[in-house]
Write a protein that holds these residues in place. Structure first.
Motif, mmCIF file in Angstrom:
data_model
loop_
_atom_site.group_PDB
_atom_site.id
_atom_site.type_symbol
_atom_site.label_atom_id
_atom_site.label_comp_id
_atom_site.label_asym_id
_atom_site.label_seq_id
_atom_site.Cartn_x
_atom_site.Cartn_y
_atom_site.Cartn_z
ATOM 1 N N ASP A 114 0.888 -1.164 0.000
ATOM 2 C CA ASP A 114 0.000 0.000 0.000
ATOM 3 C C ASP A 114 0.923 1.211 0.000
ATOM 4 N N ILE A 115 0.717 2.115 -0.947
ATOM 5 C CA ILE A 115 1.589 3.280 -1.099
ATOM 6 C C ILE A 115 1.739 4.044 0.207
ATOM 7 N N ARG A 116 0.698 4.015 1.037
ATOM 8 C CA ARG A 116 0.745 4.784 2.287
ATOM 9 C C ARG A 116 1.800 4.232 3.248
ATOM 10 N N VAL A 117 2.116 2.950 3.133
ATOM 11 C CA VAL A 117 3.178 2.361 3.957
ATOM 12 C C VAL A 117 4.502 3.069 3.669
ATOM 13 N N LEU A 118 4.780 3.291 2.386
ATOM 14 C CA LEU A 118 6.026 3.951 2.015
ATOM 15 C C LEU A 118 6.034 5.409 2.443
ATOM 16 N N ILE A 119 4.881 6.065 2.356
ATOM 17 C CA ILE A 119 4.806 7.473 2.757
ATOM 18 C C ILE A 119 5.032 7.599 4.270
ATOM 19 N N ILE A 120 4.505 6.656 5.054
ATOM 20 C CA ILE A 120 4.770 6.641 6.502
ATOM 21 C C ILE A 120 6.264 6.443 6.742
ATOM 22 N N LYS A 121 6.873 5.531 5.997
ATOM 23 C CA LYS A 121 8.301 5.256 6.175
ATOM 24 C C LYS A 121 9.139 6.489 5.842
ATOM 25 N N LEU A 122 8.722 7.239 4.833
ATOM 26 C CA LEU A 122 9.440 8.464 4.470
ATOM 27 C C LEU A 122 9.309 9.528 5.560
ATOM 28 N N ALA A 123 8.109 9.641 6.151
ATOM 29 C CA ALA A 123 7.918 10.591 7.253
ATOM 30 C C ALA A 123 8.775 10.188 8.448
ATOM 31 N N ASP A 124 8.864 8.890 8.685
ATOM 32 C CA ASP A 124 9.703 8.341 9.760
ATOM 33 C C ASP A 124 11.166 8.707 9.519
ATOM 34 N N ARG A 125 11.642 8.495 8.307
ATOM 35 C CA ARG A 125 13.040 8.795 7.981
ATOM 36 C C ARG A 125 13.320 10.306 8.070
ATOM 37 N N LEU A 126 12.369 11.120 7.644
ATOM 38 C CA LEU A 126 12.556 12.575 7.686
ATOM 39 C C LEU A 126 12.807 13.054 9.113
ATOM 40 N N HIS A 127 11.990 12.576 10.065
ATOM 41 C CA HIS A 127 12.194 13.015 11.446
ATOM 42 C C HIS A 127 13.508 12.481 12.003
ATOM 43 N N ASN A 128 13.880 11.270 11.646
ATOM 44 C CA ASN A 128 15.172 10.730 12.086
ATOM 45 C C ASN A 128 16.334 11.572 11.555
ATOM 46 N N LEU A 129 16.207 12.060 10.327
ATOM 47 C CA LEU A 129 17.245 12.935 9.756
ATOM 48 C C LEU A 129 17.308 14.268 10.491
ATOM 49 N N ARG A 130 16.141 14.826 10.784
ATOM 50 C CA ARG A 130 16.092 16.123 11.459
ATOM 51 C C ARG A 130 16.686 16.062 12.866
ATOM 52 N N THR A 131 16.741 14.863 13.423
ATOM 53 C CA THR A 131 17.273 14.700 14.790
ATOM 54 C C THR A 131 18.562 13.875 14.798
ATOM 55 N N LEU A 132 19.259 13.868 13.677
ATOM 56 C CA LEU A 132 20.433 13.018 13.504
ATOM 57 C C LEU A 132 21.601 13.428 14.406
ATOM 58 N N SER A 133 21.615 14.668 14.835
ATOM 59 C CA SER A 133 22.742 15.175 15.630
ATOM 60 C C SER A 133 22.909 14.427 16.952
ATOM 61 N N ALA A 134 21.849 13.751 17.416
ATOM 62 C CA ALA A 134 21.922 13.041 18.706
ATOM 63 C C ALA A 134 22.701 11.727 18.605
ATOM 64 N N LEU A 135 22.966 11.261 17.392
ATOM 65 C CA LEU A 135 23.636 9.967 17.214
ATOM 66 C C LEU A 135 25.151 10.118 17.096
ATOM 67 N N SER A 136 25.849 9.009 17.169
ATOM 68 C CA SER A 136 27.305 9.013 17.018
ATOM 69 C C SER A 136 27.660 9.343 15.568
ATOM 70 N N PRO A 137 28.848 9.926 15.335
ATOM 71 C CA PRO A 137 29.256 10.261 13.955
ATOM 72 C C PRO A 137 29.169 9.068 13.001
ATOM 73 N N GLU A 138 29.500 7.882 13.485
ATOM 74 C CA GLU A 138 29.449 6.682 12.643
ATOM 75 C C GLU A 138 28.020 6.389 12.189
ATOM 76 N N LYS A 139 27.077 6.455 13.136
ATOM 77 C CA LYS A 139 25.678 6.192 12.784
ATOM 78 C C LYS A 139 25.105 7.317 11.934
ATOM 79 N N GLN A 140 25.525 8.540 12.221
ATOM 80 C CA GLN A 140 25.067 9.677 11.407
ATOM 81 C C GLN A 140 25.397 9.445 9.941
ATOM 82 N N LYS A 141 26.640 9.047 9.702
ATOM 83 C CA LYS A 141 27.093 8.867 8.323
ATOM 84 C C LYS A 141 26.388 7.689 7.656
#
Length: 488
Positions: free
Chosen positions: A122-149
């Motif tokens: 269902d296309i909406r599954v992918l759109i949810i996954k993209l929203a999930d990834r977007l927020h993870n990117l916006r908060t990437l500074s909290a992770l270690s440099p290795e995980k960030q990269k």
């Protein structure tokens, strides 16, 4: 629309449910975990997604990370929400089974993109996954440099291209630029500075051009909006790679975008712009008459002004612009109510060909809301409608055009494999080389060092790649027998 949905009792109930399920869990930043699923839900609402998708967004990690079961979600929020949460959970598990992104070969990276598509039925599954990834990117500074990269690189390789497939241009740009700033921070800052400097120097000239075009369109009584579009950092990085790092070859660093009411006005504006400035040969692209594969529509033209300045224009309708910014999420926003209504009234809505599958999806959703039975397995994502996906015995996914044959598959693996084919097994059974492959087939190519390429194979392929390789191999075979100067 978003505010209205946010106030709904079902969404409030879902937020409370998720908050309780994630109680005591923390993010790497030390914040309560619930901040993440709530942010995903809010993003989905901003994109104009339907209520079920927003609810699935706030619940998307409950099955994987808490003691909540799919059955509980189904009981509390209905079958459609449970289906979406299950889809997101499956994508998470599928990704965990893949190797570290740093060790991927290009074909394997593409496999993961296809895996996401195949899993998200269902296309909406992918759109949810993209929203999930977007927020993870916006908060990437909290992770270690290795995980960030690692996350940033995966985003550039997988999730930004996926956003592009869904024509979610605004999302693709934000994801790409954030990710690129972690993958290569020095290059990111360097290009960012170039863009800022060039835009400042061009600002006065662009303002003059904007005024000239506005005056011409107003005289013709065309209703329009005109604004500037600055190229993103990562887009410039990719463009420079194509032009051997020559910034002077990049004509669309800043473009002017004209938005009008209808398609007729698009072509009128194109003509007026060409009457003011000289169009560059080969730089006029009509994506209105022939949309891109992801549904993107716009007229593009690059012109030379009297003072020798090169400027790109993009011309589109309001609907085209909305679709270019939000892609398939925008399609849900505009089509959800009328598609649901068309199901209830029995009248078929005439949507563009690339959006027809959305009507099937949403009419099925309407049936579910009405308590009717729907075979959810039939809701297949149609991003690759013109392709089939077949597997190697090791499980690698290979995409081929519909109608492809075993030799097309062999040459797609490697030209040396193709040149020594003696047969093929399809799903464990010996098969003729004229057998058309189907999605889901497991194909094993049988080879022998003593086998050489045959001219008759040209009748057993459909892909240009296989045809070119066979002709090269035939040519080399003839040279080896009669010598390079004796070929006819």
């Amino acid at each position: 629309m978003s505010k209205k949905i946010i106030q709904s009792e079902r969404i409030k109930k879902a937020v409370d449910f998720a908050t309780k399920a994630h109680e005591g869990q923390k993010r790497k930043s030390g914040e309560p975990y619930i901040i993440h699923p709530k942010a995903v839900m809010e993003t989905l609402l901003e994109w104009g997604m339907d209520e079920d998708t927003a609810i699935a967004g706030v619940l998307h990690d409950t099955v994987e990370d808490t003691g909540v079961t799919l059955e509980e979600i189904k009981q509390e929020f209905g079958e459609p929400v449970a289906f979406l949460v299950d889809g997101v959970t499956k994508i998470g598990k599928a990704r965990q089974g893949m190797r570290d992104i740093d060790t991927y070969l290009p074909v394997t990276r593409d496999n993961l993109l296809r895996l996401l598509v195949a899993t998200g039925s269902d296309i909406r599954v992918l759109i949810i996954k993209l929203a999930d990834r977007l927020h993870n990117l916006r908060t990437l500074s909290a992770l270690s440099p290795e995980k960030q990269k690692k996350i940033a690189k995966e985003t550039l390789e997988i999730f930004a291209p996926l956003a592009d497939r869904l024509n979610m241009g605004k999302l693709r740009v934000e994801m790409s630029d954030i990710a690129f700033s972690y993958v290569d921070p020095r290059r990111y800052e360097e290009l960012k500075k170039i863009i800022e400097t060039r835009n400042q120097s061009a600002e006065k000239a662009l303002k003059k051009i904007k005024n000239e075009v506005s005056e011409a369109l107003s005289k013709e009584k065309i209703n329009f909006e005109i604004n500037g579009r600055v190229k993103s950092v990562y887009s410039l990085h990719k463009k420079l790679a194509k032009y051997n790092q020559n910034i002077n070859e990049v004509y669309d660093l800043t473009a002017l975008r004209v938005i009008v009411d209808d398609i007729t006005s698009c072509y009128l504006v194109l003509g007026l712009i060409h009457s003011l400035y000289t169009p560059m040969t080969g730089r006029i692209k009509d994506y209105v008459a022939v949309p891109k594969q992801n549904g993107y529509q716009s007229l593009h033209t690059t012109v030379i002004t009297p003072d020798k300045r090169i400027v790109e224009f993009q011309i589109r309708t309001k609907d085209m612009h909305e679709y270019a910014e939000r892609g398939l999420a925008a399609s849900f926003y505009y089509n959800e109510q009328k598609l649901t209504e068309s199901y209830k009234t029995g009248k078929i809505q005439h949507l563009p060909t690339n959006l027809l599958w959305i009507s099937e999806l949403q009419m099925a959703a309407a049936k579910l809301r009405d308590g009717q039975q729907v075979d959810l397995k039939k809701l297949k994502l149609n991003l690759f409608a013109d392709k089939i996906f077949v597997y190697t015995p090791k499980g690698d996914i290979i995409d081929l055009p519909v109608g492809a044959l075993p030799l097309d598959f062999a040459y797609r693996l490697h030209s040396e494999v193709g040149g020594h084919v003696i047969g093929a097994k399809i799903n464990g059974k010996l098969s003729n080389l004229n057998t058309k492959l189907k999605s889901g087939d497991v194909v094993e190519i049988l080879t022998s060092k003593n086998q050489t390429v045959r001219a008759s194979w040209l009748d057993k392929i459909i892909t240009p790649h296989a045809r070119a390789k066979i002709k090269q191999q035939l040519s080399r075979t003839i040279e080896s027998i009669v010598g390079p100067n004796k070929k006819k």
